[in-house]
Design an enzyme around this catalytic site. Structure first.
Site, PDB file in Angstrom:
ATOM      1  N   ASP A  70      -6.057   3.557  12.981  1.00  0.00           N
ATOM      2  CA  ASP A  70      -4.767   4.212  12.765  1.00  0.00           C
ATOM      3  C   ASP A  70      -4.906   5.549  12.045  1.00  0.00           C
ATOM      4  O   ASP A  70      -4.178   6.490  12.330  1.00  0.00           O
ATOM      5  CB  ASP A  70      -3.819   3.272  12.021  1.00  0.00           C
ATOM      6  CG  ASP A  70      -3.397   2.104  12.905  1.00  0.00           C
ATOM      7  OD1 ASP A  70      -3.319   2.319  14.136  1.00  0.00           O
ATOM      8  OD2 ASP A  70      -3.167   1.004  12.394  1.00  0.00           O
ATOM      9  N   ARG A  95       1.531   4.900  16.895  1.00  0.00           N
ATOM     10  CA  ARG A  95       1.092   5.879  15.904  1.00  0.00           C
ATOM     11  C   ARG A  95       1.354   7.333  16.294  1.00  0.00           C
ATOM     12  O   ARG A  95       1.821   8.109  15.453  1.00  0.00           O
ATOM     13  CB  ARG A  95      -0.394   5.670  15.554  1.00  0.00           C
ATOM     14  CG  ARG A  95      -0.665   4.360  14.824  1.00  0.00           C
ATOM     15  CD  ARG A  95       0.115   4.235  13.523  1.00  0.00           C
ATOM     16  NE  ARG A  95      -0.233   3.009  12.804  1.00  0.00           N
ATOM     17  CZ  ARG A  95       0.509   1.915  12.765  1.00  0.00           C
ATOM     18  NH1 ARG A  95       1.665   1.878  13.403  1.00  0.00           N
ATOM     19  NH2 ARG A  95       0.115   0.851  12.079  1.00  0.00           N
ATOM     20  N   ASP A 130       0.812  -1.220   0.000  1.00  0.00           N
ATOM     21  CA  ASP A 130       0.000   0.000   0.000  1.00  0.00           C
ATOM     22  C   ASP A 130       0.847   1.273   0.000  1.00  0.00           C
ATOM     23  O   ASP A 130       0.611   2.183  -0.780  1.00  0.00           O
ATOM     24  CB  ASP A 130      -0.947   0.022   1.214  1.00  0.00           C
ATOM     25  CG  ASP A 130      -2.150  -0.887   0.989  1.00  0.00           C
ATOM     26  OD1 ASP A 130      -2.448  -1.188  -0.180  1.00  0.00           O
ATOM     27  OD2 ASP A 130      -2.776  -1.288   1.982  1.00  0.00           O
ATOM     28  N   SER A 140      -2.929  -9.772   8.198  1.00  0.00           N
ATOM     29  CA  SER A 140      -2.380  -8.426   8.205  1.00  0.00           C
ATOM     30  C   SER A 140      -1.765  -8.219   9.590  1.00  0.00           C
ATOM     31  O   SER A 140      -2.419  -8.408  10.610  1.00  0.00           O
ATOM     32  CB  SER A 140      -3.515  -7.428   7.948  1.00  0.00           C
ATOM     33  OG  SER A 140      -3.182  -6.181   8.488  1.00  0.00           O
TER      34      SER A 140
HETATM   35  N1  ARG Z   1      -6.900  -3.073  16.644  1.00  0.00           N
HETATM   36  C1  ARG Z   1      -5.585  -2.619  16.955  1.00  0.00           C
HETATM   37  C2  ARG Z   1      -5.569  -1.130  17.096  1.00  0.00           C
HETATM   38  O1  ARG Z   1      -6.417  -0.471  16.595  1.00  0.00           O
HETATM   39  C3  ARG Z   1      -4.558  -3.134  15.998  1.00  0.00           C
HETATM   40  C4  ARG Z   1      -4.506  -2.437  14.700  1.00  0.00           C
HETATM   41  C5  ARG Z   1      -3.493  -3.005  13.796  1.00  0.00           C
HETATM   42  N2  ARG Z   1      -3.194  -2.042  12.792  1.00  0.00           N
HETATM   43  C6  ARG Z   1      -3.041  -2.326  11.538  1.00  0.00           C
HETATM   44  N3  ARG Z   1      -2.780  -1.346  10.736  1.00  0.00           N
HETATM   45  N4  ARG Z   1      -3.126  -3.538  11.097  1.00  0.00           N
HETATM   46  O2  ARG Z   1      -4.686  -0.594  17.728  1.00  0.00           O
END
Ligand code: ARG
Length: 410
Positions: free
Chosen positions: A123, A94, A14, A174
């Site tokens: 995110d 993040r 991506d 993922s």
């Molecule tokens: N659900 C978790 C969170 O929001 C994990 C997210 C994983 N992020 C990703 N881009 N795959 O913090």
């Protein structure tokens, strides 16, 4: 001269497509910015790839130490678990990434920052809100939220533009990983009834495959921060790595949770965070010994609030700082050693000691050496139970006189 955009670059499909797409769609010069928080990609290869795709600069920053010290350890001091389950690994990473990217954008005089988040996750909220707080006027571009590609179209765009796809067999999952934990999404786990397959995990072994012999770990804390394991001092990064290794070997820290995302979706989330879970359990146990019951009660409320704030992208707010200030204040006497026992997926606290312990043997013992004043208990309970007794007497008296309350209507 073209405007510049600083892109959070992971090297994945991506964000690689985004390097090209930003040049084509926005006609901007792309600075690819990759941040190491323990996500373990091959950074030299990633740099190379970004430059090949036309990025004018490809920068890699090792942010592991600040990640642990300024993000994960504050979370540990708060015993932060979103919805009581998730130690927030991705959510802690993040805001740090956003901060570093905004710093570069300012230094380079960039017009925008960009990230590869989609419209369905947390995110994007964390990146965007952090950027809005740190640089209120900076433009934010989220290519994957703007382009209308599905997975196949993204791959087709990559092939058309000669963007190298990962050579390894495509993982059905993922993954987002840093030193504080690993999130595993997609594939069979989107069915909340399906047990997460063992191949989803790489740190925490299956409990049934864990050693048959229990292992003890002594964790030393200074003012709420872990500084040694089994009496051996470690710096922040090495300590968390070692904690992951020790607890992971015994299958500790697999998490399976249906989680409430910020944007309103419930999602099945699977994590492994052996080190974080062991450290949080130990830290809580030390607090139980060193803090007053009122501090513990109120701190649990602050912890839930802090976790929700961080999960929902509000790291850079005064409110989060205020809550962290309370948490920090509580840690002045949280020093000592906690002994945990790791066995077949469990991490139990089996011992704790502290120079600031509020546990008093003379007061607690049922054996000889008892210093507790039993008469004081009698007087205390007389007053403590007074409202309950008064209430019971008042209600009983009222119930005996029904006429006084019930008016006859016929
Ligand atoms: N659900 C978790 C969170 O929001 C994990 C997210 C994983 N992020 C990703 N881009 N795959 O913090």
């Amino acid at each position: 001269m073209k405007e510049k955009v600083v892109l959070a670059y992971s090297g994945g499909v991506d964000t690689s497509v985004a390097v090209k797409w930003l040049q084509e769609t926005y006609h901007m010069d792309v600075i690819a910015f990759s941040i190491d928080v323990g996500n373990e990609p091959d950074f030299p290869i990633i740099r190379e790839k970004a430059l090949k795709l036309g990025a004018i600069q490809a920068v890699v920053v090792d942010a592991r130490e600040t990640f642990i010290k300024d993000y994960c350890f504050p979370a540990l001091k708060a015993n932060a678990l979103y919805e009581g389950q998730y130690p927030l690994a991705t959510a802690l990473g993040r805001p740090l990434m956003a901060k570093l990217i905004v710093d570069v954008a300012k230094k380079e005089g960039a017009a925008a920052i960009a990230h590869g988040c989609t419209a369905k996750g947390n995110d994007q909220v964390r990146f965007d809100v952090s950027t809005m707080a740190l640089a209120p006027d900076l433009k934010i571009i989220a290519p994957a939220r703007e382009w209308s590609f599905n997975r196949e179209q993204t791959i087709a765009y990559a092939i058309k533009n000669k963007i190298p796809l990962p050579v390894t067999a495509k993982s059905p999952y993922s993954i987002d990983q840093n030193l504080w934990g690993r999130a595993i999404e997609c594939g069979v786990m989107e069915d909340p009834w399906a047990e997460p397959p063992n191949d989803a995990f790489i740190w925490a072994v299956a409990a049934e495959k864990a050693p048959n012999k229990a292992e003890y770990v002594d964790i030393t804390f200074e003012k709420g921060i872990p500084v040694a394991l089994n009496g051996v001092g470690f710096d922040a990064i090495a300590l968390v790595e070692k904690a992951n290794e020790l607890a992971g070997k015994h299958g500790v820290g697999r998490i399976d949770h249906v989680e409430d995302r910020t944007i309103g979706i419930k999602s099945r989330e699977v994590y492994e965070a052996p080190g974080a879970m062991m450290l949080i359990r130990a830290h809580e146990a030390l607090e139980a010994m060193c803090l007053s019951k009122e501090q513990i009660r109120f701190k649990a409320i602050v912890s839930a609030e802090w976790s929700t704030l961080v999960y929902t992208g509000q790291w850079f707010t005064s409110y989060r700082e205020d809550l962290s200030a309370f948490v920090d204040s509580t840690q002045r006497y949280v020093s000592g050693v906690v002994r945990v026992k790791l066995f077949k997926g469990s991490c139990s606290v089996v011992g704790r000691k502290s120079p600031y312990s509020l546990y008093n043997f003379g007061l607690a013992t049922y054996d000889k050496g008892d210093t507790f004043d039993k008469n004081a208990a009698v007087g205390f309970i007389k007053l403590w139970g007074l409202p309950a007794r008064t209430e019971a007497q008042a209600h009983a008296a009222a119930d005996k006189k029904p006429a006084a309350r019930k008016k006859k209507t016929s």
